[in-house]
Design a protein around this motif. Structure first.
Motif, PDB file in Angstrom:
ATOM      1  N   PHE A  57       0.827  -1.201   0.000  1.00 44.36           N
ATOM      2  CA  PHE A  57       0.000   0.000   0.000  1.00 44.36           C
ATOM      3  C   PHE A  57       0.866   1.258   0.000  1.00 44.36           C
ATOM      4  N   ARG A  58       1.912   1.282   0.815  1.00 43.76           N
ATOM      5  CA  ARG A  58       2.792   2.458   0.852  1.00 43.76           C
ATOM      6  C   ARG A  58       3.416   2.707  -0.513  1.00 43.76           C
ATOM      7  N   ASP A  59       3.892   1.637  -1.152  1.00 44.00           N
ATOM      8  CA  ASP A  59       4.489   1.791  -2.480  1.00 44.00           C
ATOM      9  C   ASP A  59       3.455   2.290  -3.488  1.00 44.00           C
ATOM     10  N   ALA A  60       2.239   1.753  -3.393  1.00 45.33           N
ATOM     11  CA  ALA A  60       1.174   2.180  -4.309  1.00 45.33           C
ATOM     12  C   ALA A  60       0.825   3.643  -4.098  1.00 45.33           C
ATOM     13  N   MET A  61       0.871   4.117  -2.852  1.00 47.84           N
ATOM     14  CA  MET A  61       0.585   5.522  -2.570  1.00 47.84           C
ATOM     15  C   MET A  61       1.606   6.430  -3.250  1.00 47.84           C
ATOM     16  N   ASP A  62       2.866   6.055  -3.208  1.00 48.21           N
ATOM     17  CA  ASP A  62       3.897   6.869  -3.864  1.00 48.21           C
ATOM     18  C   ASP A  62       3.643   6.962  -5.365  1.00 48.21           C
ATOM     19  N   GLN A  63       3.295   5.851  -5.986  1.00 48.87           N
ATOM     20  CA  GLN A  63       3.029   5.846  -7.421  1.00 48.87           C
ATOM     21  C   GLN A  63       1.763   6.622  -7.753  1.00 48.87           C
ATOM     22  N   ALA A  64       0.763   6.532  -6.877  1.00 44.43           N
ATOM     23  CA  ALA A  64      -0.488   7.249  -7.116  1.00 44.43           C
ATOM     24  C   ALA A  64      -0.275   8.750  -7.081  1.00 44.43           C
ATOM     25  N   ARG A  65       0.502   9.202  -6.109  1.00 47.29           N
ATOM     26  CA  ARG A  65       0.763  10.645  -6.011  1.00 47.29           C
ATOM     27  C   ARG A  65       1.464  11.140  -7.267  1.00 47.29           C
ATOM     28  N   ALA A  66       2.357  10.321  -7.824  1.00 51.41           N
ATOM     29  CA  ALA A  66       3.062  10.711  -9.048  1.00 51.41           C
ATOM     30  C   ALA A  66       2.128  10.721 -10.253  1.00 51.41           C
ATOM     31  N   ALA A  67       1.102   9.840 -10.246  1.00 50.83           N
ATOM     32  CA  ALA A  67       0.192   9.734 -11.392  1.00 50.83           C
ATOM     33  C   ALA A  67      -0.922  10.774 -11.358  1.00 50.83           C
ATOM     34  N   LEU A  68      -1.135  11.402 -10.196  1.00 51.79           N
ATOM     35  CA  LEU A  68      -2.291  12.291 -10.028  1.00 51.79           C
ATOM     36  C   LEU A  68      -2.269  13.476 -10.984  1.00 51.79           C
ATOM     37  N   ALA A  69      -1.132  14.140 -11.100  1.00 50.83           N
ATOM     38  CA  ALA A  69      -1.066  15.342 -11.937  1.00 50.83           C
ATOM     39  C   ALA A  69      -1.392  15.042 -13.395  1.00 50.83           C
ATOM     40  N   GLY A  70      -0.858  13.930 -13.899  1.00 47.51           N
ATOM     41  CA  GLY A  70      -1.118  13.593 -15.297  1.00 47.51           C
ATOM     42  C   GLY A  70      -2.570  13.270 -15.561  1.00 47.51           C
ATOM     43  N   TRP A  71      -3.204  12.505 -14.643  1.00 48.17           N
ATOM     44  CA  TRP A  71      -4.598  12.123 -14.847  1.00 48.17           C
ATOM     45  C   TRP A  71      -5.533  13.322 -14.703  1.00 48.17           C
ATOM     46  N   SER A  72      -5.350  14.111 -13.657  1.00 48.24           N
ATOM     47  CA  SER A  72      -6.226  15.272 -13.452  1.00 48.24           C
ATOM     48  C   SER A  72      -5.997  16.332 -14.522  1.00 48.24           C
ATOM     49  N   GLY A  73      -4.798  16.323 -15.133  1.00 50.60           N
ATOM     50  CA  GLY A  73      -4.502  17.305 -16.165  1.00 50.60           C
ATOM     51  C   GLY A  73      -5.046  16.938 -17.539  1.00 50.60           C
ATOM     52  N   ARG A  74      -5.513  15.702 -17.708  1.00 50.02           N
ATOM     53  CA  ARG A  74      -6.124  15.323 -18.981  1.00 50.02           C
ATOM     54  C   ARG A  74      -7.466  16.027 -19.146  1.00 50.02           C
ATOM     55  N   SER A  75      -7.887  16.161 -20.385  1.00 50.13           N
ATOM     56  CA  SER A  75      -9.200  16.755 -20.621  1.00 50.13           C
ATOM     57  C   SER A  75     -10.282  15.809 -20.119  1.00 50.13           C
ATOM     58  N   ALA A  76     -11.399  16.373 -19.690  1.00 55.04           N
ATOM     59  CA  ALA A  76     -12.518  15.556 -19.228  1.00 55.04           C
ATOM     60  C   ALA A  76     -12.996  14.632 -20.345  1.00 55.04           C
ATOM     61  N   TYR A  77     -12.954  15.106 -21.565  1.00 53.22           N
ATOM     62  CA  TYR A  77     -13.373  14.292 -22.701  1.00 53.22           C
ATOM     63  C   TYR A  77     -12.496  13.055 -22.828  1.00 53.22           C
ATOM     64  N   ASN A  78     -11.180  13.227 -22.652  1.00 49.34           N
ATOM     65  CA  ASN A  78     -10.266  12.092 -22.767  1.00 49.34           C
ATOM     66  C   ASN A  78     -10.484  11.092 -21.641  1.00 49.34           C
ATOM     67  N   ARG A  79     -10.738  11.566 -20.429  1.00 41.41           N
ATOM     68  CA  ARG A  79     -11.037  10.650 -19.325  1.00 41.41           C
ATOM     69  C   ARG A  79     -12.296   9.843 -19.637  1.00 41.41           C
ATOM     70  N   GLY A  80     -13.273  10.486 -20.248  1.00 40.89           N
ATOM     71  CA  GLY A  80     -14.487   9.779 -20.644  1.00 40.89           C
ATOM     72  C   GLY A  80     -14.215   8.730 -21.700  1.00 40.89           C
ATOM     73  N   GLN A  81     -13.329   9.041 -22.639  1.00 40.63           N
ATOM     74  CA  GLN A  81     -12.973   8.059 -23.671  1.00 40.63           C
ATOM     75  C   GLN A  81     -12.351   6.808 -23.055  1.00 40.63           C
ATOM     76  N   ILE A  82     -11.486   7.005 -22.082  1.00 41.48           N
ATOM     77  CA  ILE A  82     -10.799   5.872 -21.464  1.00 41.48           C
ATOM     78  C   ILE A  82     -11.784   5.019 -20.675  1.00 41.48           C
ATOM     79  N   LEU A  83     -12.705   5.646 -19.947  1.00 43.00           N
ATOM     80  CA  LEU A  83     -13.708   4.869 -19.222  1.00 43.00           C
ATOM     81  C   LEU A  83     -14.627   4.123 -20.196  1.00 43.00           C
ATOM     82  N   TYR A  84     -14.953   4.763 -21.297  1.00 40.91           N
ATOM     83  CA  TYR A  84     -15.787   4.077 -22.290  1.00 40.91           C
ATOM     84  C   TYR A  84     -15.057   2.878 -22.872  1.00 40.91           C
TER      85      TYR A  84
END
Length: 275
Positions: A52-79
Protein backbone atom coordinates in the motif's frame (compact mmCIF):
# COMPACT_ATOMS: atom_id res chain seq x y z
CA UNK A 1 -0.27 -42.38 -30.00
CA UNK A 2 -0.45 -42.30 -26.22
CA UNK A 3 -1.58 -38.99 -24.75
CA UNK A 4 0.48 -38.21 -21.72
CA UNK A 5 -1.32 -36.59 -18.77
CA UNK A 6 -0.28 -33.02 -18.26
CA UNK A 7 0.10 -30.86 -15.23
CA UNK A 8 -2.47 -28.11 -14.91
CA UNK A 9 -0.94 -24.64 -14.95
CA UNK A 10 -2.05 -23.18 -11.62
CA UNK A 11 -2.99 -19.53 -11.73
CA UNK A 12 -1.80 -17.05 -9.13
CA UNK A 13 -3.87 -13.86 -9.14
CA UNK A 14 -1.60 -10.90 -8.66
CA UNK A 15 -2.04 -7.34 -7.46
CA UNK A 16 -2.46 -4.63 -10.09
CA UNK A 17 -0.31 -1.71 -8.95
CA UNK A 18 1.28 1.03 -11.00
CA UNK A 19 0.08 -0.52 -14.25
CA UNK A 20 1.82 -3.83 -13.53
CA UNK A 21 0.75 -7.22 -12.19
CA UNK A 22 2.93 -7.87 -9.16
CA UNK A 23 3.17 -10.29 -6.28
CA UNK A 24 2.92 -8.96 -2.75
CA UNK A 25 6.28 -8.01 -1.29
CA UNK A 26 5.30 -10.10 1.74
CA UNK A 27 5.06 -13.24 -0.38
CA UNK A 28 1.69 -14.03 1.19
CA UNK A 29 -0.74 -15.95 -1.00
CA UNK A 30 -4.20 -17.26 -0.08
CA UNK A 31 -5.93 -20.21 -1.70
CA UNK A 32 -9.52 -19.79 -2.85
CA UNK A 33 -11.91 -21.96 -4.83
CA UNK A 34 -12.39 -20.80 -8.41
CA UNK A 35 -15.97 -20.64 -9.68
CA UNK A 36 -15.33 -20.83 -13.42
CA UNK A 37 -16.09 -23.57 -15.94
CA UNK A 38 -13.57 -25.87 -14.25
CA UNK A 39 -13.80 -25.35 -10.47
CA UNK A 40 -10.35 -25.61 -8.94
CA UNK A 41 -8.15 -24.03 -6.33
CA UNK A 42 -6.41 -20.82 -7.32
CA UNK A 43 -4.06 -18.56 -5.42
CA UNK A 44 -4.54 -14.89 -4.63
CA UNK A 45 -1.80 -12.49 -3.57
CA UNK A 46 -2.55 -10.65 -0.32
CA UNK A 47 -1.55 -6.97 -0.37
CA UNK A 48 0.52 -5.86 2.60
CA UNK A 49 1.14 -2.53 4.30
CA UNK A 50 4.29 -2.01 2.26
CA UNK A 51 2.41 -2.76 -0.97
CA UNK A 52 0.00 0.00 0.00
CA UNK A 53 2.79 2.46 0.85
CA UNK A 54 4.49 1.79 -2.48
CA UNK A 55 1.17 2.18 -4.31
CA UNK A 56 0.59 5.52 -2.57
CA UNK A 57 3.90 6.87 -3.86
CA UNK A 58 3.03 5.85 -7.42
CA UNK A 59 -0.49 7.25 -7.12
CA UNK A 60 0.76 10.64 -6.01
CA UNK A 61 3.06 10.71 -9.05
CA UNK A 62 0.19 9.73 -11.39
CA UNK A 63 -2.29 12.29 -10.03
CA UNK A 64 -1.07 15.34 -11.94
CA UNK A 65 -1.12 13.59 -15.30
CA UNK A 66 -4.60 12.12 -14.85
CA UNK A 67 -6.23 15.27 -13.45
CA UNK A 68 -4.50 17.31 -16.17
CA UNK A 69 -6.12 15.32 -18.98
CA UNK A 70 -9.20 16.76 -20.62
CA UNK A 71 -12.52 15.56 -19.23
CA UNK A 72 -13.37 14.29 -22.70
CA UNK A 73 -10.27 12.09 -22.77
CA UNK A 74 -11.04 10.65 -19.33
CA UNK A 75 -14.49 9.78 -20.64
CA UNK A 76 -12.97 8.06 -23.67
CA UNK A 77 -10.80 5.87 -21.46
CA UNK A 78 -13.71 4.87 -19.22
CA UNK A 79 -15.79 4.08 -22.29
CA UNK A 80 -12.95 1.88 -23.55
CA UNK A 81 -13.09 0.05 -20.21
CA UNK A 82 -16.79 -0.61 -20.83
CA UNK A 83 -16.02 -1.99 -24.30
CA UNK A 84 -13.47 -4.44 -22.94
CA UNK A 85 -15.71 -5.65 -20.11
CA UNK A 86 -18.55 -6.14 -22.59
CA UNK A 87 -16.29 -8.16 -24.87
CA UNK A 88 -15.16 -10.40 -21.99
CA UNK A 89 -18.56 -10.85 -20.37
CA UNK A 90 -18.77 -14.60 -21.03
CA UNK A 91 -15.35 -15.21 -19.48
CA UNK A 92 -16.16 -13.57 -16.15
CA UNK A 93 -17.13 -15.76 -13.18
CA UNK A 94 -20.55 -14.10 -12.78
CA UNK A 95 -23.75 -14.13 -14.81
CA UNK A 96 -24.05 -12.01 -17.93
CA UNK A 97 -26.81 -9.84 -16.45
CA UNK A 98 -24.54 -8.63 -13.67
CA UNK A 99 -21.74 -7.92 -16.14
CA UNK A 100 -24.10 -5.91 -18.31
CA UNK A 101 -25.18 -3.86 -15.29
CA UNK A 102 -21.54 -3.11 -14.56
CA UNK A 103 -20.82 -2.20 -18.19
CA UNK A 104 -23.81 0.14 -18.30
CA UNK A 105 -22.60 1.80 -15.10
CA UNK A 106 -19.18 2.47 -16.62
CA UNK A 107 -20.81 4.01 -19.70
CA UNK A 108 -23.00 6.15 -17.42
CA UNK A 109 -19.97 7.56 -15.60
CA UNK A 110 -18.00 8.00 -18.81
CA UNK A 111 -20.75 10.32 -19.96
CA UNK A 112 -20.48 12.44 -16.81
CA UNK A 113 -16.78 13.18 -17.30
CA UNK A 114 -17.22 16.26 -19.50
CA UNK A 115 -20.50 17.42 -17.94
CA UNK A 116 -20.03 17.39 -14.17
CA UNK A 117 -17.75 20.46 -14.18
CA UNK A 118 -20.35 22.57 -15.96
CA UNK A 119 -23.12 21.35 -13.66
CA UNK A 120 -21.37 22.04 -10.36
CA UNK A 121 -19.30 25.13 -11.21
CA UNK A 122 -20.78 28.55 -10.41
CA UNK A 123 -20.42 32.23 -11.17
CA UNK A 124 -20.60 33.99 -7.80
CA UNK A 125 -22.13 37.45 -7.26
CA UNK A 126 -19.66 39.86 -5.64
CA UNK A 127 -19.93 43.53 -4.63
CA UNK A 128 -16.63 44.59 -6.17
CA UNK A 129 -15.28 45.10 -9.68
CA UNK A 130 -14.27 41.47 -10.01
CA UNK A 131 -15.45 38.26 -11.64
CA UNK A 132 -15.60 35.46 -9.10
CA UNK A 133 -16.26 31.84 -10.01
CA UNK A 134 -15.96 28.46 -8.36
CA UNK A 135 -14.84 25.28 -10.12
CA UNK A 136 -14.01 21.70 -9.21
CA UNK A 137 -10.63 20.09 -8.77
CA UNK A 138 -9.93 16.50 -7.68
CA UNK A 139 -9.58 15.75 -4.01
CA UNK A 140 -6.50 13.62 -4.77
CA UNK A 141 -5.69 10.02 -3.79
CA UNK A 142 -8.74 7.96 -2.82
CA UNK A 143 -9.02 4.54 -1.17
CA UNK A 144 -12.25 2.88 -2.32
CA UNK A 145 -13.87 0.07 -0.33
CA UNK A 146 -16.95 -1.25 -2.19
CA UNK A 147 -19.46 -3.62 -0.62
CA UNK A 148 -18.40 -7.20 -1.48
CA UNK A 149 -22.08 -8.08 -2.03
CA UNK A 150 -22.14 -5.72 -5.02
CA UNK A 151 -19.36 -7.71 -6.74
CA UNK A 152 -18.19 -6.24 -10.07
CA UNK A 153 -20.85 -3.52 -10.05
CA UNK A 154 -19.54 -2.22 -6.73
CA UNK A 155 -15.97 -2.20 -7.99
CA UNK A 156 -16.70 -0.24 -11.17
CA UNK A 157 -19.02 2.17 -9.37
CA UNK A 158 -16.29 3.05 -6.88
CA UNK A 159 -13.44 3.38 -9.37
CA UNK A 160 -15.46 5.28 -11.98
CA UNK A 161 -16.94 7.76 -9.49
CA UNK A 162 -13.45 8.61 -8.27
CA UNK A 163 -11.60 8.69 -11.59
CA UNK A 164 -14.19 10.70 -13.52
CA UNK A 165 -13.55 13.54 -11.07
CA UNK A 166 -9.82 13.39 -11.84
CA UNK A 167 -8.77 11.41 -8.77
CA UNK A 168 -6.55 8.34 -8.58
CA UNK A 169 -7.90 5.37 -6.64
CA UNK A 170 -6.73 2.37 -4.63
CA UNK A 171 -9.44 -0.30 -4.82
CA UNK A 172 -9.49 -2.70 -1.85
CA UNK A 173 -11.07 -6.04 -2.76
CA UNK A 174 -11.58 -9.10 -0.51
CA UNK A 175 -9.45 -12.12 -1.32
CA UNK A 176 -12.57 -14.19 -2.04
CA UNK A 177 -13.35 -11.87 -4.97
CA UNK A 178 -9.88 -12.34 -6.46
CA UNK A 179 -11.13 -13.70 -9.80
CA UNK A 180 -13.36 -10.69 -10.43
CA UNK A 181 -10.68 -8.29 -9.25
CA UNK A 182 -8.15 -9.78 -11.66
CA UNK A 183 -10.63 -9.68 -14.55
CA UNK A 184 -11.23 -6.00 -13.85
CA UNK A 185 -7.49 -5.34 -13.56
CA UNK A 186 -6.86 -7.04 -16.92
CA UNK A 187 -9.49 -4.79 -18.51
CA UNK A 188 -7.89 -1.72 -16.91
CA UNK A 189 -4.49 -2.77 -18.23
CA UNK A 190 -5.79 -2.76 -21.82
CA UNK A 191 -8.10 0.26 -21.85
CA UNK A 192 -5.40 2.98 -22.00
CA UNK A 193 -5.83 3.81 -18.30
CA UNK A 194 -2.50 5.40 -17.30
CA UNK A 195 -0.34 3.47 -14.85
CA UNK A 196 -1.01 4.29 -11.22
CA UNK A 197 -4.45 5.83 -11.75
CA UNK A 198 -6.34 2.70 -10.60
CA UNK A 199 -4.71 0.06 -8.43
CA UNK A 200 -6.62 -3.15 -7.64
CA UNK A 201 -5.43 -4.69 -4.38
CA UNK A 202 -6.79 -8.01 -3.11
CA UNK A 203 -6.28 -8.10 0.62
CA UNK A 204 -7.68 -8.56 4.08
CA UNK A 205 -9.79 -5.43 3.66
CA UNK A 206 -10.48 -4.62 7.34
CA UNK A 207 -6.82 -5.14 8.25
CA UNK A 208 -5.38 -2.98 5.46
CA UNK A 209 -8.04 -0.29 5.84
CA UNK A 210 -7.31 -0.04 9.57
CA UNK A 211 -3.67 0.62 8.69
CA UNK A 212 -4.48 2.97 5.77
CA UNK A 213 -6.43 5.13 8.24
CA UNK A 214 -3.07 6.16 9.71
CA UNK A 215 -1.50 7.11 6.36
CA UNK A 216 -1.56 10.91 6.48
CA UNK A 217 -0.93 11.37 2.74
CA UNK A 218 -4.27 9.78 1.85
CA UNK A 219 -6.82 12.40 0.78
CA UNK A 220 -10.15 10.55 0.89
CA UNK A 221 -11.81 7.24 1.66
CA UNK A 222 -14.86 6.10 -0.31
CA UNK A 223 -16.62 3.43 1.71
CA UNK A 224 -19.84 1.55 0.95
CA UNK A 225 -22.36 0.53 3.55
CA UNK A 226 -21.79 -3.12 4.39
CA UNK A 227 -18.13 -3.05 3.38
CA UNK A 228 -16.81 -3.07 6.98
CA UNK A 229 -18.18 -3.60 10.47
CA UNK A 230 -19.47 -0.67 12.60
CA UNK A 231 -16.39 -0.63 14.83
CA UNK A 232 -13.97 -0.17 11.93
CA UNK A 233 -16.29 2.39 10.35
CA UNK A 234 -16.22 4.41 13.58
CA UNK A 235 -12.42 4.28 13.83
CA UNK A 236 -12.19 5.31 10.17
CA UNK A 237 -14.31 8.35 10.96
CA UNK A 238 -12.12 9.26 13.96
CA UNK A 239 -8.89 9.01 11.97
CA UNK A 240 -10.40 11.00 9.11
CA UNK A 241 -11.31 13.78 11.54
CA UNK A 242 -7.78 13.76 12.97
CA UNK A 243 -6.16 14.69 9.65
CA UNK A 244 -9.14 16.45 8.02
CA UNK A 245 -9.49 13.63 5.48
CA UNK A 246 -12.55 13.48 3.26
CA UNK A 247 -14.80 10.50 4.06
CA UNK A 248 -17.49 9.59 1.53
CA UNK A 249 -20.20 7.18 2.69
CA UNK A 250 -22.41 5.54 0.07
CA UNK A 251 -25.26 3.09 0.52
CA UNK A 252 -24.00 0.72 -2.15
CA UNK A 253 -23.94 0.33 -5.92
CA UNK A 254 -27.63 -0.28 -6.59
CA UNK A 255 -27.86 3.33 -7.78
CA UNK A 256 -25.14 5.33 -9.50
CA UNK A 257 -23.50 8.19 -7.61
CA UNK A 258 -25.53 11.38 -7.78
CA UNK A 259 -23.87 14.70 -8.71
CA UNK A 260 -23.88 15.63 -5.01
CA UNK A 261 -21.99 12.43 -4.19
CA UNK A 262 -19.54 13.12 -7.01
CA UNK A 263 -19.04 16.61 -5.60
CA UNK A 264 -17.72 15.02 -2.39
CA UNK A 265 -14.93 13.52 -4.50
CA UNK A 266 -13.76 17.01 -5.45
CA UNK A 267 -12.68 20.25 -3.84
CA UNK A 268 -13.94 23.69 -4.75
CA UNK A 269 -11.45 26.18 -6.17
CA UNK A 270 -12.57 29.81 -6.20
CA UNK A 271 -10.93 32.23 -8.63
CA UNK A 272 -11.03 36.06 -8.53
CA UNK A 273 -10.42 38.06 -11.68
CA UNK A 274 -10.47 41.79 -12.19
CA UNK A 275 -13.34 42.84 -14.41
Amino acid sequence: MTVQPRLLVEKTLKLYVGGKFIRSESGRVDRIRATGVQPRDIYVCRASRKDFRDAMDQARAALAGWSGRSAYNRGQILYRLAEILEDRAHALPIDDEHVHLAVDRVVHHAGWCDKIQALLSTLNPVATAHVNYSMLRPVGVVVAVPDPADELLGMVEALCAATLMGNVVKLFVPLAAGELATALAEALATCDMPAGVVDVMTTDVPGLLAWANHHDDLDAIYIAEGAVDPELRASTQREAARVMRRLIHVTGAAESASPLTLQQLAEIKTVWMSS
